[in-house]
Design an enzyme around this catalytic site. Structure first.
Site, PDB file in Angstrom:
ATOM      1  N   ARG A 103      47.064  37.218 -19.842  1.00 59.07           N
ATOM      2  CA  ARG A 103      45.608  37.130 -19.693  1.00 59.07           C
ATOM      3  C   ARG A 103      45.022  37.818 -20.923  1.00 59.07           C
ATOM      4  O   ARG A 103      45.131  39.043 -21.073  1.00 59.07           O
ATOM      5  CB  ARG A 103      45.170  37.816 -18.402  1.00 59.07           C
ATOM      6  CG  ARG A 103      43.661  37.785 -18.142  1.00 59.07           C
ATOM      7  CD  ARG A 103      43.350  38.511 -16.838  1.00 59.07           C
ATOM      8  NE  ARG A 103      41.937  38.738 -16.663  1.00 59.07           N
ATOM      9  CZ  ARG A 103      41.117  37.973 -15.945  1.00 59.07           C
ATOM     10  NH1 ARG A 103      41.588  36.902 -15.341  1.00 59.07           N
ATOM     11  NH2 ARG A 103      39.835  38.270 -15.825  1.00 59.07           N
ATOM     12  N   HIS A 130      40.770  28.491 -18.233  1.00 59.42           N
ATOM     13  CA  HIS A 130      41.244  29.263 -17.074  1.00 59.42           C
ATOM     14  C   HIS A 130      41.959  28.303 -16.122  1.00 59.42           C
ATOM     15  O   HIS A 130      41.477  27.996 -15.032  1.00 59.42           O
ATOM     16  CB  HIS A 130      40.052  29.918 -16.391  1.00 59.42           C
ATOM     17  CG  HIS A 130      40.393  31.087 -15.522  1.00 59.42           C
ATOM     18  ND1 HIS A 130      41.682  31.422 -15.196  1.00 59.42           N
ATOM     19  CD2 HIS A 130      39.587  32.015 -14.897  1.00 59.42           C
ATOM     20  CE1 HIS A 130      41.670  32.492 -14.418  1.00 59.42           C
ATOM     21  NE2 HIS A 130      40.420  32.870 -14.227  1.00 59.42           N
ATOM     22  N   GLN A 133      42.762  29.296 -12.283  1.00 63.12           N
ATOM     23  CA  GLN A 133      41.585  29.322 -11.421  1.00 63.12           C
ATOM     24  C   GLN A 133      41.167  27.914 -11.012  1.00 63.12           C
ATOM     25  O   GLN A 133      40.851  27.658  -9.849  1.00 63.12           O
ATOM     26  CB  GLN A 133      40.431  30.017 -12.142  1.00 63.12           C
ATOM     27  CG  GLN A 133      39.118  30.031 -11.362  1.00 63.12           C
ATOM     28  CD  GLN A 133      39.205  30.842 -10.085  1.00 63.12           C
ATOM     29  OE1 GLN A 133      39.495  32.035 -10.123  1.00 63.12           O
ATOM     30  NE2 GLN A 133      38.962  30.206  -8.943  1.00 63.12           N
ATOM     31  N   ASP A 222      29.192  30.441 -12.603  1.00 61.79           N
ATOM     32  CA  ASP A 222      29.941  31.592 -13.089  1.00 61.79           C
ATOM     33  C   ASP A 222      28.938  32.581 -13.676  1.00 61.79           C
ATOM     34  O   ASP A 222      27.774  32.242 -13.910  1.00 61.79           O
ATOM     35  CB  ASP A 222      30.965  31.148 -14.149  1.00 61.79           C
ATOM     36  CG  ASP A 222      32.000  32.221 -14.470  1.00 61.79           C
ATOM     37  OD1 ASP A 222      32.037  33.252 -13.761  1.00 61.79           O
ATOM     38  OD2 ASP A 222      32.764  32.033 -15.432  1.00 61.79           O
ATOM     39  N   CYS A 262      34.173  31.634  -9.125  1.00 59.45           N
ATOM     40  CA  CYS A 262      35.480  32.252  -9.401  1.00 59.45           C
ATOM     41  C   CYS A 262      35.477  33.760  -9.183  1.00 59.45           C
ATOM     42  O   CYS A 262      36.546  34.372  -9.144  1.00 59.45           O
ATOM     43  CB  CYS A 262      35.938  31.900 -10.814  1.00 59.45           C
ATOM     44  SG  CYS A 262      34.846  32.497 -12.124  1.00 59.45           S
ATOM     45  N   ARG A 290      43.961  31.156  -5.187  1.00 56.97           N
ATOM     46  CA  ARG A 290      44.608  31.594  -6.431  1.00 56.97           C
ATOM     47  C   ARG A 290      46.069  31.949  -6.146  1.00 56.97           C
ATOM     48  O   ARG A 290      46.969  31.621  -6.931  1.00 56.97           O
ATOM     49  CB  ARG A 290      43.886  32.825  -7.008  1.00 56.97           C
ATOM     50  CG  ARG A 290      42.560  32.542  -7.685  1.00 56.97           C
ATOM     51  CD  ARG A 290      42.730  31.862  -9.034  1.00 56.97           C
ATOM     52  NE  ARG A 290      43.498  32.653  -9.962  1.00 56.97           N
ATOM     53  CZ  ARG A 290      42.995  33.624 -10.732  1.00 56.97           C
ATOM     54  NH1 ARG A 290      41.703  33.929 -10.662  1.00 56.97           N
ATOM     55  NH2 ARG A 290      43.767  34.279 -11.586  1.00 56.97           N
TER      56      ARG A 290
END
Length: 305
Positions: A103, A130, A133, A222, A262, A290
């Site tokens: 990450r 991502h 996700q 987001d 998310c 997830r």
């Protein structure tokens, strides 16, 4: 041949479907107490150059549930943070571990890590995309709606890593995708090129959130300022005025429209508290997924190595 999960652009619709199907299986097994020692004796190195809650917990718990072990490596406390070349880190971890999750900020770092590693590399997040996700997002929408193809996916907000991956994942799975971003905050050119690459892709980019939301079956949003953009917070708050998922916007969507986020969510900015709580079940189903989606990725990449 070694396989990685670096970005959804690399996957075929059939490969995405295979991940979602395996995630369904793993979720069923977990809910019914069926042992899942598919990765027994295997180790996942987790490199974090960006902080995390959900990514770390879901990968670490996922490896434990699959019978393996996850090893946390902070970028600040490892040799990567002291300037060790990424190719050297890749070669060292390949001698110790069975997979790497990273990450970080730059997509190029993930690509270079995979190029030099002999073990699978999983992108846990970059500034570009991502993938884990959005696999969880697609899994959640499919659970609630039974299908993906033919649904309209709407995204409201910054053209960031989430927008990039939602566009790619949605279009690859046969969804119509509508994105509303302020001028200057569009998705990545590479992603917009992909969106235009096939006449089968139903895609629109507009400035008006209500235009994008009209007839939507699922609305995504987001935060306005992602990790590493804190200095832009004041500028972004001004640019994103009107880009809030509220009851007026939801009134334009199809009956039964889902909302996905998310997390973490900033209530009163990109989404109102009222809309968030009305769709909290879907949002926290998404957060749970997830775990199941990433377990599926780890199994498909690491199980038979």
């Amino acid at each position: 041949m070694k396989q990685d999960l670096l970005k959804l652009l690399d996957l075929t619709p059939e490969e995405i479907t295979a991940i979602l199907n395996r995630a369904d299986q793993l979720k069923y097994e977990k809910k019914h107490g069926i042992p899942q020692k598919y990765l027994e004796g295997k180790t996942l190195a987790m490199i974090f150059e960006k902080n995390s809650t959900r990514t770390r917990v879901s990968f670490e718990v996922g490896m434990f549930q699959l019978g393996g072990h996850a090893l946390f490596l902070s970028g600040k406390e490892s040799q990567i943070g002291r300037g060790e070349p990424i190719e050297d880190t890749a070669r060292v971890l390949s001698r110790y571990c069975d997979g790497i999750m990273i990450r970080t900020f730059a997509q190029a770092e993930v690509e270079e890590l995979a190029q030099n590693a002999d073990i699978p590399v999983i992108n846990g997040l970059t500034d570009f995309c991502h993938p884990c996700q959005v696999l969880a997002d697609l899994l959640t929408v499919r659970e609630h709606k039974a299908v993906l193809e033919g649904l309209k996916l709407c995204y409201i907000g910054d053209g960031n890593n989430m927008a990039n991956s939602l566009i790619v994942g949605g279009l690859k799975m046969g969804m119509e995708v509508a994105v509303a971003c302020p001028e200057g905050y569009d998705p990545a050119p590479q992603v917009l090129e992909f969106a235009k690459s096939s006449p089968a892709h139903k895609f629109s980019l507009c400035r008006a959130p209500k235009e994008a939301a009209a007839g939507a079956d699922v609305v995504f949003t987001d935060v306005w300022a992602s990790m590493g953009q804190e200095e832009e917070k004041t500028v972004r708050e001004k640019a994103f005025q009107g880009y809030c998922v509220d009851t007026a916007l939801m009134a334009l969507t199809n009956p039964g429209c889902m909302v996905q986020h998310c997390l973490p969510a900033h209530r009163g900015e990109e989404i109102t508290a009222e809309v968030f709580e009305a769709h909290a079940q879907e949002i926290f189903d998404e957060a749970e997924n997830r775990l199941h989606a990433q377990k599926a990725v780890m199994c498909l990449l690491m199980e038979n190595r």
